[in-house]
Scaffold this active site. Sequence first.
Site, PDB file in Angstrom:
ATOM      1  N   ARG A  54       1.166  -4.300  -0.900  1.00 22.07           N
ATOM      2  CA  ARG A  54       0.373  -5.497  -1.201  1.00 22.07           C
ATOM      3  C   ARG A  54       0.934  -6.221  -2.428  1.00 22.07           C
ATOM      4  O   ARG A  54       1.576  -5.623  -3.292  1.00 22.07           O
ATOM      5  CB  ARG A  54      -1.102  -5.150  -1.422  1.00 22.07           C
ATOM      6  N   LYS A  56      -0.436  -8.329  -5.594  1.00 27.59           N
ATOM      7  CA  LYS A  56      -1.701  -8.496  -6.318  1.00 27.59           C
ATOM      8  C   LYS A  56      -2.101  -9.974  -6.283  1.00 27.59           C
ATOM      9  O   LYS A  56      -1.245 -10.853  -6.393  1.00 27.59           O
ATOM     10  CB  LYS A  56      -1.474  -8.049  -7.770  1.00 27.59           C
ATOM     11  N   ARG A  88       1.772   1.855  -1.604  1.00 27.82           N
ATOM     12  CA  ARG A  88       1.013   3.109  -1.597  1.00 27.82           C
ATOM     13  C   ARG A  88       1.581   3.996  -0.491  1.00 27.82           C
ATOM     14  O   ARG A  88       1.675   3.557   0.663  1.00 27.82           O
ATOM     15  CB  ARG A  88      -0.461   2.797  -1.346  1.00 27.82           C
ATOM     16  N   LYS A 123      -7.490  11.457 -13.928  1.00 33.00           N
ATOM     17  CA  LYS A 123      -8.264  10.577 -14.809  1.00 33.00           C
ATOM     18  C   LYS A 123      -9.688  11.135 -14.946  1.00 33.00           C
ATOM     19  O   LYS A 123     -10.136  11.884 -14.069  1.00 33.00           O
ATOM     20  CB  LYS A 123      -8.329   9.186 -14.169  1.00 33.00           C
ATOM     21  N   SER A 125     -12.373   9.924 -14.199  1.00 32.79           N
ATOM     22  CA  SER A 125     -13.153   9.600 -12.991  1.00 32.79           C
ATOM     23  C   SER A 125     -12.952  10.636 -11.898  1.00 32.79           C
ATOM     24  O   SER A 125     -13.743  10.733 -10.969  1.00 32.79           O
ATOM     25  CB  SER A 125     -12.708   8.232 -12.450  1.00 32.79           C
ATOM     26  N   HIS A 131       1.955   8.004  -9.974  1.00 31.79           N
ATOM     27  CA  HIS A 131       2.360   6.603 -10.104  1.00 31.79           C
ATOM     28  C   HIS A 131       3.758   6.487 -10.689  1.00 31.79           C
ATOM     29  O   HIS A 131       4.052   7.089 -11.727  1.00 31.79           O
ATOM     30  CB  HIS A 131       1.424   5.846 -11.068  1.00 31.79           C
ATOM     31  N   GLU A 150       5.151  -1.058  -8.382  1.00 31.71           N
ATOM     32  CA  GLU A 150       4.374   0.155  -8.654  1.00 31.71           C
ATOM     33  C   GLU A 150       4.266   0.944  -7.359  1.00 31.71           C
ATOM     34  O   GLU A 150       3.832   0.400  -6.335  1.00 31.71           O
ATOM     35  CB  GLU A 150       2.968  -0.177  -9.158  1.00 31.71           C
ATOM     36  N   ALA A 162     -10.063   7.949  -3.334  1.00 33.81           N
ATOM     37  CA  ALA A 162      -9.781   6.750  -4.147  1.00 33.81           C
ATOM     38  C   ALA A 162     -10.343   5.486  -3.502  1.00 33.81           C
ATOM     39  O   ALA A 162     -10.869   4.616  -4.200  1.00 33.81           O
ATOM     40  CB  ALA A 162      -8.278   6.610  -4.367  1.00 33.81           C
ATOM     41  N   GLU A 165     -14.161   5.569  -3.996  1.00 28.72           N
ATOM     42  CA  GLU A 165     -14.482   5.352  -5.418  1.00 28.72           C
ATOM     43  C   GLU A 165     -14.254   3.899  -5.810  1.00 28.72           C
ATOM     44  O   GLU A 165     -15.032   3.320  -6.578  1.00 28.72           O
ATOM     45  CB  GLU A 165     -13.638   6.311  -6.271  1.00 28.72           C
TER      46      GLU A 165
HETATM   47  P1  0O2 Z   1      -5.984  -2.508  -7.903  1.00 31.88           P
HETATM   48  O1  0O2 Z   1      -7.092  -3.353  -7.354  1.00 31.88           O
HETATM   49  O2  0O2 Z   1      -5.807  -1.238  -7.126  1.00 31.88           O
HETATM   50  O3  0O2 Z   1      -4.690  -3.247  -8.080  1.00 31.88           O
HETATM   51  P2  0O2 Z   1      -0.720  -0.547 -15.803  1.00 31.88           P
HETATM   52  O4  0O2 Z   1      -0.921  -0.886 -14.329  1.00 31.88           O
HETATM   53  O5  0O2 Z   1       0.214   0.614 -16.012  1.00 31.88           O
HETATM   54  O6  0O2 Z   1      -0.327  -1.757 -16.601  1.00 31.88           O
HETATM   55  P3  0O2 Z   1      -3.300   0.687 -15.917  1.00 31.88           P
HETATM   56  O7  0O2 Z   1      -4.250  -0.200 -15.180  1.00 31.88           O
HETATM   57  O8  0O2 Z   1      -3.862   1.460 -17.068  1.00 31.88           O
HETATM   58  O9  0O2 Z   1      -2.102  -0.168 -16.442  1.00 31.88           O
HETATM   59  O10 0O2 Z   1      -2.560   1.668 -14.914  1.00 31.88           O
HETATM   60  P4  0O2 Z   1      -3.124   2.913 -14.152  1.00 31.88           P
HETATM   61  O11 0O2 Z   1      -4.206   3.607 -14.870  1.00 31.88           O
HETATM   62  O12 0O2 Z   1      -1.922   3.716 -13.828  1.00 31.88           O
HETATM   63  O13 0O2 Z   1      -3.826   2.301 -12.840  1.00 31.88           O
HETATM   64  C1  0O2 Z   1      -3.146   1.461 -11.987  1.00 31.88           C
HETATM   65  C2  0O2 Z   1      -3.789   1.504 -10.616  1.00 31.88           C
HETATM   66  O14 0O2 Z   1      -4.141   2.846 -10.228  1.00 31.88           O
HETATM   67  C3  0O2 Z   1      -5.094   0.737 -10.481  1.00 31.88           C
HETATM   68  O15 0O2 Z   1      -4.806  -0.613 -10.289  1.00 31.88           O
HETATM   69  C4  0O2 Z   1      -5.719   1.397  -9.240  1.00 31.88           C
HETATM   70  O16 0O2 Z   1      -5.071   0.976  -8.044  1.00 31.88           O
HETATM   71  C5  0O2 Z   1      -5.338   2.856  -9.462  1.00 31.88           C
HETATM   72  N1  0O2 Z   1      -6.374   3.566 -10.240  1.00 31.88           N
HETATM   73  C6  0O2 Z   1      -6.299   3.941 -11.525  1.00 31.88           C
HETATM   74  N2  0O2 Z   1      -7.418   4.595 -11.905  1.00 31.88           N
HETATM   75  C7  0O2 Z   1      -8.232   4.640 -10.821  1.00 31.88           C
HETATM   76  C8  0O2 Z   1      -9.548   5.204 -10.575  1.00 31.88           C
HETATM   77  O17 0O2 Z   1     -10.195   5.791 -11.440  1.00 31.88           O
HETATM   78  N3  0O2 Z   1     -10.040   5.035  -9.303  1.00 31.88           N
HETATM   79  C9  0O2 Z   1      -9.360   4.389  -8.311  1.00 31.88           C
HETATM   80  N4  0O2 Z   1      -9.939   4.284  -7.107  1.00 31.88           N
HETATM   81  N5  0O2 Z   1      -8.130   3.844  -8.523  1.00 31.88           N
HETATM   82  C10 0O2 Z   1      -7.571   3.964  -9.748  1.00 31.88           C
HETATM   83  P5  0O2 Z   1      -5.841  -1.753 -10.677  1.00 31.88           P
HETATM   84  O18 0O2 Z   1      -5.070  -2.910 -11.177  1.00 31.88           O
HETATM   85  O19 0O2 Z   1      -6.886  -1.206 -11.597  1.00 31.88           O
HETATM   86  O20 0O2 Z   1      -6.553  -2.118  -9.346  1.00 31.88           O
END
Ligand code: 0O2
Length: 211
Positions: A54, A56, A88, A123, A125, A131, A150, A162, A165
């Site tokens: 995807r 963003k 992913r 994490k 959560s 990653h 990513e 995930a 959640e």
């Molecule tokens: P979306 O909608 O999935 O794109 P960085 O990306 O390194 O600049 P960040 O956000 O601290 O900074 O990175 P991190 O913690 O590695 O998380 C990146 C992505 O991992 C998130 O993207 C989520 O896709 C996933 N993720 C991280 N933590 C969680 C969690 O607790 N639950 C779920 N379900 N997914 C998680 P985005 O941009 O937050 O969202």
Amino acid sequence: MEWKPENENEVQNWEEVVLIYNSALKEIGTKLEILNDEFQHVHQYNPIEHIKTRIKTPQSIVKKLKKNGYESTISNMVEHVNDIAGVRVICSFTSDIYRIAEMIINQSDIKVVSVKDYIFKPKPSGYKSYHLIVTVPIFLSDRHIDAKVEIQIRTVAMDFWASLEHKIHYKFEGDIPEHIKNELVECANMISDLDARMLHLNEQVQELVSD
Ligand code: 0O2
């Protein structure tokens, strides 16, 4: 939160950003498919269940920039948002995750920007996933660009957790009630046990079959 390009030039720049990140997703997608096919050829087994990609949305890019205190400009997007292009990779077993990550990291045109192992250290959560932020070269007509991607690698069970959640997080606008949070952590622990058992089961089957 909406991002409105201020002029025609910005629209064109955004279109170029999308073109580059889409190309990066194609490059990484092809690499993963080749690795999966080769694995099937050598070991008669596919480590990858499926792949999702995807780009963003501009809205979530702007949200992330704002959260980190940056203005919504195209150059800030490219410099400070590492997951504009996201892949992913869903696998069957935890061992596949590390195998795939290693195979990607070892490719000579890939540069690793960062590694976050939320399997080794989940994490709070309960989120577990591996990653990788990498760059892949994109060859255009007159230059080449190293585009950031990513790559999130996780098991089917981790992905199930995930995605639920993520929906719950969205429903409560990030303010999940404590008892739901605790149950999610419990479910994440159950999923880790399930992943470990499935891996062990598969190893037992492999041993029996190879006898
Ligand atoms: P979306 O909608 O999935 O794109 P960085 O990306 O390194 O600049 P960040 O956000 O601290 O900074 O990175 P991190 O913690 O590695 O998380 C990146 C992505 O991992 C998130 O993207 C989520 O896709 C996933 N993720 C991280 N933590 C969680 C969690 O607790 N639950 C779920 N379900 N997914 C998680 P985005 O941009 O937050 O969202």
